[in-house]
Write a protein that holds these residues in place. Structure first.
Motif, mmCIF file in Angstrom:
data_model
loop_
_atom_site.group_PDB
_atom_site.id
_atom_site.type_symbol
_atom_site.label_atom_id
_atom_site.label_comp_id
_atom_site.label_asym_id
_atom_site.label_seq_id
_atom_site.Cartn_x
_atom_site.Cartn_y
_atom_site.Cartn_z
ATOM 1 N N ARG A 219 12.330 8.426 78.260
ATOM 2 C CA ARG A 219 13.796 8.461 78.214
ATOM 3 C C ARG A 219 14.350 7.109 77.776
ATOM 4 N N HIS A 220 13.808 6.027 78.306
ATOM 5 C CA HIS A 220 14.281 4.698 77.920
ATOM 6 C C HIS A 220 14.005 4.405 76.448
ATOM 7 N N LEU A 221 12.932 4.983 75.919
ATOM 8 C CA LEU A 221 12.585 4.772 74.510
ATOM 9 C C LEU A 221 13.235 5.805 73.595
ATOM 10 N N GLU A 222 14.046 6.710 74.193
ATOM 11 C CA GLU A 222 14.725 7.781 73.461
ATOM 12 C C GLU A 222 13.714 8.679 72.740
ATOM 13 N N VAL A 223 12.640 8.994 73.461
ATOM 14 C CA VAL A 223 11.605 9.903 72.967
ATOM 15 C C VAL A 223 11.625 11.165 73.830
ATOM 16 N N ASP A 224 11.598 12.332 73.193
ATOM 17 C CA ASP A 224 11.511 13.588 73.935
ATOM 18 C C ASP A 224 10.065 13.773 74.367
ATOM 19 N N PRO A 225 9.767 13.713 75.679
ATOM 20 C CA PRO A 225 8.370 13.776 76.114
ATOM 21 C C PRO A 225 7.699 15.106 75.789
ATOM 22 N N GLU A 226 8.457 16.188 75.853
ATOM 23 C CA GLU A 226 7.882 17.508 75.537
ATOM 24 C C GLU A 226 7.429 17.548 74.082
ATOM 25 N N GLN A 227 8.289 17.089 73.177
ATOM 26 C CA GLN A 227 7.938 17.089 71.763
ATOM 27 C C GLN A 227 6.826 16.086 71.470
ATOM 28 N N ALA A 228 6.855 14.938 72.158
ATOM 29 C CA ALA A 228 5.810 13.944 71.942
ATOM 30 C C ALA A 228 4.449 14.495 72.328
ATOM 31 N N LEU A 229 4.384 15.187 73.469
ATOM 32 C CA LEU A 229 3.111 15.736 73.915
ATOM 33 C C LEU A 229 2.669 16.906 73.041
ATOM 34 N N ARG A 230 3.623 17.707 72.595
ATOM 35 C CA ARG A 230 3.267 18.798 71.685
ATOM 36 C C ARG A 230 2.683 18.225 70.390
ATOM 37 N N GLY A 231 3.272 17.145 69.904
ATOM 38 C CA GLY A 231 2.754 16.512 68.697
ATOM 39 C C GLY A 231 1.343 15.979 68.908
ATOM 40 N N THR A 232 1.109 15.368 70.077
ATOM 41 C CA THR A 232 -0.230 14.880 70.390
ATOM 42 C C THR A 232 -1.224 16.033 70.465
ATOM 43 N N GLY A 233 -0.797 17.140 71.063
ATOM 44 C CA GLY A 233 -1.671 18.307 71.142
ATOM 45 C C GLY A 233 -2.062 18.819 69.762
ATOM 46 N N GLN A 234 -1.096 18.817 68.842
ATOM 47 C CA GLN A 234 -1.379 19.280 67.489
ATOM 48 C C GLN A 234 -2.335 18.323 66.774
ATOM 49 N N ARG A 235 -2.148 17.005 66.975
ATOM 50 C CA ARG A 235 -3.062 16.038 66.366
ATOM 51 C C ARG A 235 -4.471 16.178 66.943
ATOM 52 N N PHE A 236 -4.539 16.356 68.254
ATOM 53 C CA PHE A 236 -5.841 16.537 68.884
ATOM 54 C C PHE A 236 -6.546 17.767 68.314
ATOM 55 N N GLU A 237 -5.778 18.860 68.169
ATOM 56 C CA GLU A 237 -6.380 20.090 67.647
ATOM 57 C C GLU A 237 -6.926 19.888 66.237
ATOM 58 N N ARG A 238 -6.134 19.232 65.370
ATOM 59 C CA ARG A 238 -6.598 18.994 63.997
ATOM 60 C C ARG A 238 -7.876 18.148 63.987
ATOM 61 N N ARG A 239 -7.877 17.090 64.778
ATOM 62 C CA ARG A 239 -9.025 16.182 64.785
ATOM 63 C C ARG A 239 -10.256 16.852 65.382
ATOM 64 N N PHE A 240 -10.062 17.615 66.443
ATOM 65 C CA PHE A 240 -11.213 18.269 67.066
ATOM 66 C C PHE A 240 -11.791 19.341 66.150
ATOM 67 N N ARG A 241 -10.938 20.044 65.435
ATOM 68 C CA ARG A 241 -11.440 21.023 64.469
ATOM 69 C C ARG A 241 -12.259 20.331 63.375
ATOM 70 N N HIS A 242 -11.807 19.128 62.983
ATOM 71 C CA HIS A 242 -12.585 18.365 61.999
ATOM 72 C C HIS A 242 -13.961 18.017 62.577
ATOM 73 N N VAL A 243 -13.987 17.591 63.848
ATOM 74 C CA VAL A 243 -15.266 17.274 64.490
ATOM 75 C C VAL A 243 -16.167 18.507 64.509
ATOM 76 N N GLU A 244 -15.597 19.652 64.889
ATOM 77 C CA GLU A 244 -16.380 20.893 64.924
ATOM 78 C C GLU A 244 -16.964 21.219 63.545
ATOM 79 N N ASP A 245 -16.127 21.089 62.515
ATOM 80 C CA ASP A 245 -16.592 21.403 61.156
ATOM 81 C C ASP A 245 -17.708 20.452 60.727
ATOM 82 N N ALA A 246 -17.541 19.162 61.036
ATOM 83 C CA ALA A 246 -18.538 18.169 60.631
ATOM 84 C C ALA A 246 -19.867 18.423 61.326
#
Length: 276
Positions: A219-246
């Motif tokens: 809140r102090h940084l004017e960041v929406d925590p729900e959206q921030a965590l959803r974005g992290t989840g999406q990045r994690f999913e992309r990266r983990f799928r890359h690991v699985e493929d490799a």
């Protein structure tokens, strides 16, 4: 020749027929206020998901599903003589006109602001007036706390953010983000103590405190925590799928691959995202 299109009145008629005890659908007839709530939450999340994926071809259908939930509640209200869909529209429109005096200066839908373009209106002042009017509306409902009317059914991060914001407006807050950072360090230290002690119940409470402190920092940084965590989840999913493929290309199951190799593929995924 253009095909005739269904209207909102057709949708309301559809719901009435579905709920008809004699001619309706047994599943729809069996529904009630509480049984529909989980579907409403799910449909709202599916709308958000379609927007985040920029799946605009899916969005009319997802928005329709969400609207259908409102029509459901309107039908329940109509059947019990409490309200109907038109009452919902009236209350919403009246409330929005009241909350936008900078757009409707005379307090009715036909009035308009003169001489000042929307881009020249002070948005901070608009936000302050909006919150002040919401406070007045809560006061008119005999609210007893600044935290009244924050729904329990909200996602935990979103609800924590609203609780934090309301408390801040009441003066219960640090002057800047440094206080929130110090609180995170304090809560992390307390969590470590409970982990060492092996107190499961206390670990649960301290971890919750740590998450709440992080929400305060957001809140102090004017960041929406729900959206921030959803974005992290999406990045994690992309990266983990890359690991699985490799790993799959190497011919070894991921479960039997050592952590150093997995980490190497993970860092490669991060480099690909950065375009390196």
């Amino acid at each position: 020749m253009q095909e005739a299109r269904y209207t909102l009145d057709d949708l309301l008629t559809l719901m009435q027929v579905l709920r008809d005890p004699q001619q309706g659908c047994p599943w729809d007839v069996a529904q009630h206020w509480d049984s529909i709530v989980p579907h409403t939450i799910e449909e709202a999340h599916e709308v958000a998901d379609a927007i985040e994926r920029r799946a605009f071809d899916e969005l009319p259908g997802e928005l329709g599903d969400l609207l259908f939930q409102i029509v459901y509640y309107a039908q329940f209200g109509r059947e019990e003589g409490r309200f109907d869909f038109h009452d919902i529209v009236h209350v919403l429109t009246a409330k929005m006109i009241t909350r936008h005096p900078h757009v409707f200066p005379d307090g009715h839908l036909g009035s308009r602001r003169q001489g000042v373009a929307a881009v020249d209106v002070d948005t901070s002042a608009v936000g302050q007036r909006w919150e002040a009017r919401k406070v007045n509306e809560r006061d008119s409902r005999a609210a007893t706390s600044h935290l009244d009317d924050i729904p329990l059914a909200l996602p935990a991060l979103s609800r924590a953010s609203k609780l934090s914001s309301r408390a801040s407006r009441a003066g219960f807050d640090w002057p800047d983000h440094r206080g929130a950072l110090d609180k995170i360090r304090e809560e992390l230290a307390e969590l470590e103590v409970e982990i060492e002690a092996g107190h499961q119940e206390n670990m649960n409470a301290e971890l919750g405190d740590l998450l709440f402190a992080v929400v305060n920092l957001a809140r102090h940084l004017e960041v929406d925590p729900e959206q921030a965590l959803r974005g992290t989840g999406q990045r994690f999913e992309r990266r983990f799928r890359h690991v699985e493929d490799a790993v799959r290309e190497s011919g070894h199951p991921i479960e039997h691959t050592d952590l150093d190799t997995l980490e190497c593929h993970w860092q490669e995924a991060k480099r690909i995202e950065r375009g390196q």
